[in-house]
Design a protein around this motif. Structure first.
Motif, PDB file in Angstrom:
ATOM      1  N   SER A   1       0.835  -1.210   0.000  1.00  0.00           N
ATOM      2  CA  SER A   1       0.000   0.000   0.000  1.00  0.00           C
ATOM      3  C   SER A   1       0.866   1.254   0.000  1.00  0.00           C
ATOM      4  O   SER A   1       0.585   2.222  -0.721  1.00  0.00           O
ATOM      5  CB  SER A   1      -0.925   0.000   1.223  1.00  0.00           C
ATOM      6  OG  SER A   1      -1.836  -1.081   1.173  1.00  0.00           O
ATOM      7  N   LEU A   2       1.940   1.248   0.800  1.00  0.00           N
ATOM      8  CA  LEU A   2       2.859   2.384   0.802  1.00  0.00           C
ATOM      9  C   LEU A   2       3.552   2.519  -0.547  1.00  0.00           C
ATOM     10  O   LEU A   2       3.756   3.625  -1.047  1.00  0.00           O
ATOM     11  CB  LEU A   2       3.907   2.206   1.906  1.00  0.00           C
ATOM     12  CG  LEU A   2       3.514   2.595   3.322  1.00  0.00           C
ATOM     13  CD1 LEU A   2       4.607   2.197   4.297  1.00  0.00           C
ATOM     14  CD2 LEU A   2       3.228   4.081   3.425  1.00  0.00           C
ATOM     15  N   ALA A   3       3.884   1.370  -1.141  1.00  0.00           N
ATOM     16  CA  ALA A   3       4.549   1.391  -2.443  1.00  0.00           C
ATOM     17  C   ALA A   3       3.659   2.016  -3.502  1.00  0.00           C
ATOM     18  O   ALA A   3       4.150   2.702  -4.415  1.00  0.00           O
ATOM     19  CB  ALA A   3       4.946  -0.027  -2.856  1.00  0.00           C
ATOM     20  N   GLY A   4       2.356   1.802  -3.400  1.00  0.00           N
ATOM     21  CA  GLY A   4       1.443   2.425  -4.352  1.00  0.00           C
ATOM     22  C   GLY A   4       1.508   3.940  -4.282  1.00  0.00           C
ATOM     23  O   GLY A   4       1.543   4.623  -5.323  1.00  0.00           O
ATOM     24  N   LEU A   5       1.534   4.480  -3.071  1.00  0.00           N
ATOM     25  CA  LEU A   5       1.669   5.935  -2.902  1.00  0.00           C
ATOM     26  C   LEU A   5       3.019   6.396  -3.423  1.00  0.00           C
ATOM     27  O   LEU A   5       3.131   7.438  -4.074  1.00  0.00           O
ATOM     28  CB  LEU A   5       1.523   6.307  -1.426  1.00  0.00           C
ATOM     29  CG  LEU A   5       0.200   5.935  -0.737  1.00  0.00           C
ATOM     30  CD1 LEU A   5       0.255   6.306   0.741  1.00  0.00           C
ATOM     31  CD2 LEU A   5      -0.975   6.628  -1.414  1.00  0.00           C
ATOM     32  N   PHE A   6       4.048   5.623  -3.122  1.00  0.00           N
ATOM     33  CA  PHE A   6       5.421   5.938  -3.530  1.00  0.00           C
ATOM     34  C   PHE A   6       5.519   6.037  -5.043  1.00  0.00           C
ATOM     35  O   PHE A   6       6.072   6.994  -5.593  1.00  0.00           O
ATOM     36  CB  PHE A   6       6.339   4.838  -2.994  1.00  0.00           C
ATOM     37  CG  PHE A   6       7.791   5.177  -2.971  1.00  0.00           C
ATOM     38  CD1 PHE A   6       8.410   5.594  -1.803  1.00  0.00           C
ATOM     39  CD2 PHE A   6       8.575   5.050  -4.112  1.00  0.00           C
ATOM     40  CE1 PHE A   6       9.766   5.888  -1.770  1.00  0.00           C
ATOM     41  CE2 PHE A   6       9.922   5.340  -4.089  1.00  0.00           C
ATOM     42  CZ  PHE A   6      10.517   5.765  -2.913  1.00  0.00           C
ATOM     43  N   ARG A   7       4.949   5.054  -5.737  1.00  0.00           N
ATOM     44  CA  ARG A   7       5.050   5.031  -7.195  1.00  0.00           C
ATOM     45  C   ARG A   7       4.251   6.160  -7.835  1.00  0.00           C
ATOM     46  O   ARG A   7       4.670   6.743  -8.844  1.00  0.00           O
ATOM     47  CB  ARG A   7       4.589   3.666  -7.719  1.00  0.00           C
ATOM     48  CG  ARG A   7       5.585   2.539  -7.426  1.00  0.00           C
ATOM     49  CD  ARG A   7       5.216   1.267  -8.165  1.00  0.00           C
ATOM     50  NE  ARG A   7       4.031   0.641  -7.620  1.00  0.00           N
ATOM     51  CZ  ARG A   7       4.051  -0.351  -6.741  1.00  0.00           C
ATOM     52  NH1 ARG A   7       5.209  -0.828  -6.296  1.00  0.00           N
ATOM     53  NH2 ARG A   7       2.938  -0.893  -6.303  1.00  0.00           N
ATOM     54  N   ARG A   8       3.110   6.491  -7.258  1.00  0.00           N
ATOM     55  CA  ARG A   8       2.320   7.607  -7.782  1.00  0.00           C
ATOM     56  C   ARG A   8       3.089   8.916  -7.646  1.00  0.00           C
ATOM     57  O   ARG A   8       3.116   9.735  -8.572  1.00  0.00           O
ATOM     58  CB  ARG A   8       0.979   7.696  -7.044  1.00  0.00           C
ATOM     59  CG  ARG A   8      -0.018   6.605  -7.422  1.00  0.00           C
ATOM     60  CD  ARG A   8      -1.175   6.570  -6.453  1.00  0.00           C
ATOM     61  NE  ARG A   8      -1.913   7.830  -6.446  1.00  0.00           N
ATOM     62  CZ  ARG A   8      -2.840   8.137  -5.526  1.00  0.00           C
ATOM     63  NH1 ARG A   8      -3.087   7.299  -4.520  1.00  0.00           N
ATOM     64  NH2 ARG A   8      -3.485   9.284  -5.603  1.00  0.00           N
ATOM     65  N   ALA A   9       3.725   9.109  -6.482  1.00  0.00           N
ATOM     66  CA  ALA A   9       4.504  10.335  -6.269  1.00  0.00           C
ATOM     67  C   ALA A   9       5.703  10.386  -7.217  1.00  0.00           C
ATOM     68  O   ALA A   9       6.066  11.459  -7.713  1.00  0.00           O
ATOM     69  CB  ALA A   9       4.967  10.414  -4.819  1.00  0.00           C
ATOM     70  N   TRP A  10       6.302   9.229  -7.482  1.00  0.00           N
ATOM     71  CA  TRP A  10       7.453   9.187  -8.375  1.00  0.00           C
ATOM     72  C   TRP A  10       7.084   9.655  -9.777  1.00  0.00           C
ATOM     73  O   TRP A  10       7.869  10.343 -10.442  1.00  0.00           O
ATOM     74  CB  TRP A  10       8.045   7.779  -8.417  1.00  0.00           C
ATOM     75  CG  TRP A  10       9.047   7.582  -9.515  1.00  0.00           C
ATOM     76  CD1 TRP A  10       8.909   6.817 -10.634  1.00  0.00           C
ATOM     77  CD2 TRP A  10      10.340   8.197  -9.621  1.00  0.00           C
ATOM     78  NE1 TRP A  10      10.022   6.895 -11.428  1.00  0.00           N
ATOM     79  CE2 TRP A  10      10.931   7.742 -10.825  1.00  0.00           C
ATOM     80  CE3 TRP A  10      11.060   9.073  -8.819  1.00  0.00           C
ATOM     81  CZ2 TRP A  10      12.188   8.139 -11.234  1.00  0.00           C
ATOM     82  CZ3 TRP A  10      12.321   9.465  -9.234  1.00  0.00           C
ATOM     83  CH2 TRP A  10      12.879   9.007 -10.424  1.00  0.00           C
ATOM     84  N   LYS A  11       5.903   9.317 -10.243  1.00  0.00           N
ATOM     85  CA  LYS A  11       5.474   9.747 -11.579  1.00  0.00           C
ATOM     86  C   LYS A  11       5.437  11.268 -11.668  1.00  0.00           C
ATOM     87  O   LYS A  11       5.879  11.858 -12.652  1.00  0.00           O
ATOM     88  CB  LYS A  11       4.101   9.157 -11.911  1.00  0.00           C
ATOM     89  CG  LYS A  11       4.121   7.659 -12.157  1.00  0.00           C
ATOM     90  CD  LYS A  11       2.733   7.139 -12.504  1.00  0.00           C
ATOM     91  CE  LYS A  11       2.757   5.634 -12.753  1.00  0.00           C
ATOM     92  NZ  LYS A  11       1.412   5.109 -13.070  1.00  0.00           N
ATOM     93  N   PHE A  12       4.923  11.902 -10.618  1.00  0.00           N
ATOM     94  CA  PHE A  12       4.883  13.364 -10.615  1.00  0.00           C
ATOM     95  C   PHE A  12       6.300  13.939 -10.515  1.00  0.00           C
ATOM     96  O   PHE A  12       6.641  14.897 -11.212  1.00  0.00           O
ATOM     97  CB  PHE A  12       4.040  13.872  -9.447  1.00  0.00           C
ATOM     98  CG  PHE A  12       2.565  13.689  -9.636  1.00  0.00           C
ATOM     99  CD1 PHE A  12       1.839  14.559 -10.438  1.00  0.00           C
ATOM    100  CD2 PHE A  12       1.883  12.645  -9.025  1.00  0.00           C
ATOM    101  CE1 PHE A  12       0.477  14.399 -10.619  1.00  0.00           C
ATOM    102  CE2 PHE A  12       0.528  12.472  -9.199  1.00  0.00           C
ATOM    103  CZ  PHE A  12      -0.179  13.350 -10.001  1.00  0.00           C
ATOM    104  N   HIS A  13       7.113  13.345  -9.651  1.00  0.00           N
ATOM    105  CA  HIS A  13       8.478  13.839  -9.468  1.00  0.00           C
ATOM    106  C   HIS A  13       9.298  13.666 -10.742  1.00  0.00           C
ATOM    107  O   HIS A  13      10.041  14.568 -11.145  1.00  0.00           O
ATOM    108  CB  HIS A  13       9.134  13.087  -8.309  1.00  0.00           C
ATOM    109  CG  HIS A  13      10.545  13.509  -8.028  1.00  0.00           C
ATOM    110  ND1 HIS A  13      10.862  14.777  -7.588  1.00  0.00           N
ATOM    111  CD2 HIS A  13      11.726  12.845  -8.133  1.00  0.00           C
ATOM    112  CE1 HIS A  13      12.170  14.875  -7.413  1.00  0.00           C
ATOM    113  NE2 HIS A  13      12.713  13.718  -7.751  1.00  0.00           N
ATOM    114  N   LYS A  14       9.156  12.515 -11.382  1.00  0.00           N
ATOM    115  CA  LYS A  14       9.905  12.263 -12.604  1.00  0.00           C
ATOM    116  C   LYS A  14       9.531  13.254 -13.688  1.00  0.00           C
ATOM    117  O   LYS A  14      10.382  13.760 -14.421  1.00  0.00           O
ATOM    118  CB  LYS A  14       9.647  10.835 -13.094  1.00  0.00           C
ATOM    119  CG  LYS A  14      10.477  10.443 -14.298  1.00  0.00           C
ATOM    120  CD  LYS A  14      10.210   8.994 -14.690  1.00  0.00           C
ATOM    121  CE  LYS A  14      11.046   8.592 -15.888  1.00  0.00           C
ATOM    122  NZ  LYS A  14      10.794   7.193 -16.296  1.00  0.00           N
ATOM    123  N   ALA A  15       8.228  13.555 -13.794  1.00  0.00           N
ATOM    124  CA  ALA A  15       7.789  14.533 -14.786  1.00  0.00           C
ATOM    125  C   ALA A  15       8.360  15.910 -14.481  1.00  0.00           C
ATOM    126  O   ALA A  15       8.730  16.663 -15.392  1.00  0.00           O
ATOM    127  CB  ALA A  15       6.267  14.592 -14.821  1.00  0.00           C
TER     128      ALA A  15
END
Length: 243
Positions: free
Chosen positions: A69-83
């Protein structure tokens, strides 16, 4: 009086200079014994803390479903950060070292759910708002004469520095203790854009601030080397800036 160093300097220096941010070399298969994390945390809380407040809290997550569940939040945030970082230009951003760092960072979102333990360092309280504190200080001292030294004081930066300065020494001590036990770690803040959702998931009270996340695992290999850094002498001034 003996002039001998109180510690083995070679080993101390090796520990300090080879405690790296480990992302791609985390062993995702080998469990981390609870007692090693507990030992490392006992050492971490020996770090200095302002006013001896000791207002740190440590949340350790090993449950697979909770990590996912934490990883799901982590990956979503990474998409924004990467962009966000992909829009930045400049020679340094496009340098081989920058690309290497980005590749290393990109590996963590994919692996985070499988990391044996995730430690969330927290602080009881909320980060100070420097501007608000300074304004309130000025309001409280508005009645004093214009030449009173109180009008030159700004407390906001001090309190903000104290808030974060009382937890990061302990986090670094934690990483050193982990490294000395054959464990790798890194500091990541990637879940913090979804800190509210993480708090709901983990039952973190509203008055507690999540500072970062520290993934912990054994390392694939132990031959870590000192990082390439600009020599400290080139960026150290004595008795005044630029001197």
């Amino acid at each position: 009086m003996s002039s001998a160093a109180p510690f083995d300097l070679a080993e101390t220096d090796r520990l300090l200079s080879t405690t790296r941010s480990v992302r791609r070399r985390l062993d995702l298969e080998t469990p981390v014994p609870r007692e090693l994390i507990e030992e490392s945390l006992r050492l971490a809380v020996q770090a200095p803390t302002a006013d001896n407040a000791q207002n740190w809290r440590w949340l350790v997550i090993t449950d697979p479903e909770m990590k996912e569940s934490l990883a799901g939040l982590f990956r979503r945030a990474w998409k924004f950060h990467k962009a966000e970082i992909s829009t930045k230009s400049g020679r340094r951003r496009n340098s081989p070292q920058a690309r290497k760092n980005e590749e290393s960072a990109a590996a963590l979102p994919e692996a985070i759910a499988k990391v044996p333990a995730l430690i969330l360092p927290c602080v009881v309280g909320k980060p100070p708002d420097s501007a608000t504190i300074d304004s309130e200080w000025e309001r409280l001292n508005a009645h004093k004469p214009a030449d009173d030294p109180a009008h030159q004081v700004r407390m906001g930066q001090l309190r903000a520095s104290t808030f974060y300065g009382s937890i990061f020494p302990a986090i670094w001590s934690l990483q050193l203790a982990l490294r000395s036990r054959g464990l790798g770690s890194t500091i990541t803040c990637m879940h913090l854009p979804f800190a509210r959702q993480a708090a709901e998931l983990l039952g973190i009270p509203s008055g507690v601030t999540q500072i970062c996340m520290v993934p912990v695992a054994y390392t694939l290999g132990t031959n870590f080397r000192p990082a390439q850094r600009v020599d400290a002498g080139q960026r150290t001034f004595w008795e005044g800036w630029g001197k």
